[in-house]
Design an enzyme around this catalytic site. Structure first.
Site, PDB file in Angstrom:
ATOM      1  N   PRO A 252      29.183  35.509  72.709  1.00  0.00           N
ATOM      2  CA  PRO A 252      30.606  35.195  72.850  1.00  0.00           C
ATOM      3  C   PRO A 252      30.930  34.742  74.274  1.00  0.00           C
ATOM      4  CG  PRO A 252      30.292  37.287  71.701  1.00  0.00           C
ATOM      5  CD  PRO A 252      28.953  36.874  72.243  1.00  0.00           C
ATOM      6  N   GLU A 253      31.610  33.596  74.387  1.00  0.00           N
ATOM      7  CA  GLU A 253      32.012  33.084  75.686  1.00  0.00           C
ATOM      8  C   GLU A 253      33.518  33.291  75.854  1.00  0.00           C
ATOM      9  OE1 GLU A 253      30.400  29.206  76.473  1.00  0.00           O
ATOM     10  OE2 GLU A 253      28.432  29.727  75.680  1.00  0.00           O
TER      11      GLU A 253
ATOM     12  N   LYS B 215      34.720  37.377  80.851  1.00  0.00           N
ATOM     13  CA  LYS B 215      34.354  37.733  79.481  1.00  0.00           C
ATOM     14  C   LYS B 215      34.484  39.232  79.227  1.00  0.00           C
ATOM     15  CE  LYS B 215      30.349  35.500  79.395  1.00  0.00           C
ATOM     16  NZ  LYS B 215      29.109  34.918  78.809  1.00  0.00           N
TER      17      LYS B 215
ATOM     18  N   ARG C 102      18.137  27.671  80.268  1.00  0.00           N
ATOM     19  CA  ARG C 102      18.961  27.356  79.100  1.00  0.00           C
ATOM     20  C   ARG C 102      18.726  25.921  78.658  1.00  0.00           C
ATOM     21  NH1 ARG C 102      23.168  30.952  78.107  1.00  0.00           N
ATOM     22  NH2 ARG C 102      23.505  32.531  79.724  1.00  0.00           N
TER      23      ARG C 102
END
Length: 270
Positions: free
Chosen positions: A2-3, A58, A260
């Site tokens: 979740p961002e 976050k 990434r």
């Protein structure tokens, strides 16, 4: 993972049902998260009224009359509202029971999330050195330009640095760079002020659009009402390596940046 849009979606979903409500009990079935859940969380939170639910980067901040519960969803966590007494399934580690007859249930299969208690949350070590929120006036292209001077790292990990700006995770960094026409591999210090002004605008636009769509559900994310997000339908490049660019038809390429995967269009992004 979740961002920022997913966490903000969760906040908006749970806040109306938590604010003003009194906690009757906290049930912790498994304390083993990224950091152990405090053993006295039930004692600290039970009986208190929840004043507000905020977000910083976050992290979700559930502010009680005395103290704040700091929650992070980790890689696969979610917070959702369920009816009091609903039996817990596997990986459902925490219930915050409310006098209203609802409870806030925390689920985290991979247990990389967090639930911590603080009397001074904004000075907590996890929040103290965070950069500005991207959807506020404290963040703009001039900040990106000034902080990037002399930086040799690629621009994508630069804008994902929480000391530069919070909440620009992999999905939204990828999409914002595409929208701004900037190759994610470019050296951060070599990008002009004009292009950073454009990039900041696109970061704000992409994040705001994702929040409006309820976030991006690729695998685990659901909002506070148990519903998925829909922004994945709007993605131009993230997760589309080897597929044609939606704008020009060129095959999208992949590169590894900061551990990434990054997808970009070699024609649209320079």
């Amino acid at each position: 993972m979740p961002e920022l849009p997913e966490v903000e979606t969760t906040r908006r979903g749970i806040a109306p049902h938590l604010e003003g409500q009194r906690v009757s009990r906290v049930v912790v079935r498994d304390r083993r998260l990224r950091w152990p859940i405090p053993e006295d969380l039930d004692v600290r939170l039970s009986g208190q009224r929840i004043l507000s639910v905020e977000r910083r980067a976050k992290y979700l901040l559930i502010n009680a009359e005395v103290g704040t519960l700091i929650s992070h969803l980790g890689m696969s966590g979610n917070l959702r509202l369920v009816q009091l007494g609903l039996p817990a399934a596997k990986h459902e580690h925490v219930d915050i029971e409310l006098e209203s007859g609802l409870m806030l249930r925390y689920t985290d299969p991979r247990r990389f999330g967090a639930m911590l208690w603080s009397l001074d949350p904004l000075n907590h070590e996890l929040l103290l050195r965070l950069g500005p929120e991207p959807l506020t006036d404290l963040f703009d292209g001039e900040r990106l330009f000034q902080l990037s001077r002399g930086r040799t790292m690629a621009v994508k990990p630069f804008i994902m640095d929480n000391a530069v700006v919070v909440g620009v995770g992999n999905i939204y960094a990828t999409e914002a760079l595409f929208a701004a026409g900037i190759d994610p591999r470019r050296e951060a210090g070599g990008i002009s002020r004009t292009r950073y002004l454009k990039l900041a605008i696109e970061i704000k636009r992409v994040l705001a659009a994702a929040i409006e769509q309820g976030g991006t559900t690729l695998r685990d994310f659901i909002g506070g009402d148990g519903q998925p997000g829909y922004f994945q339908q709007e993605l131009f490049v993230y997760g589309r390596g080897g597929m044609p660019c939606k704008l020009c038809g060129t095959t999208l390429r992949e590169a590894k940046l900061g551990q990434r995967a990054s997808v970009y269009c070699p024609r649209c992004q320079r």
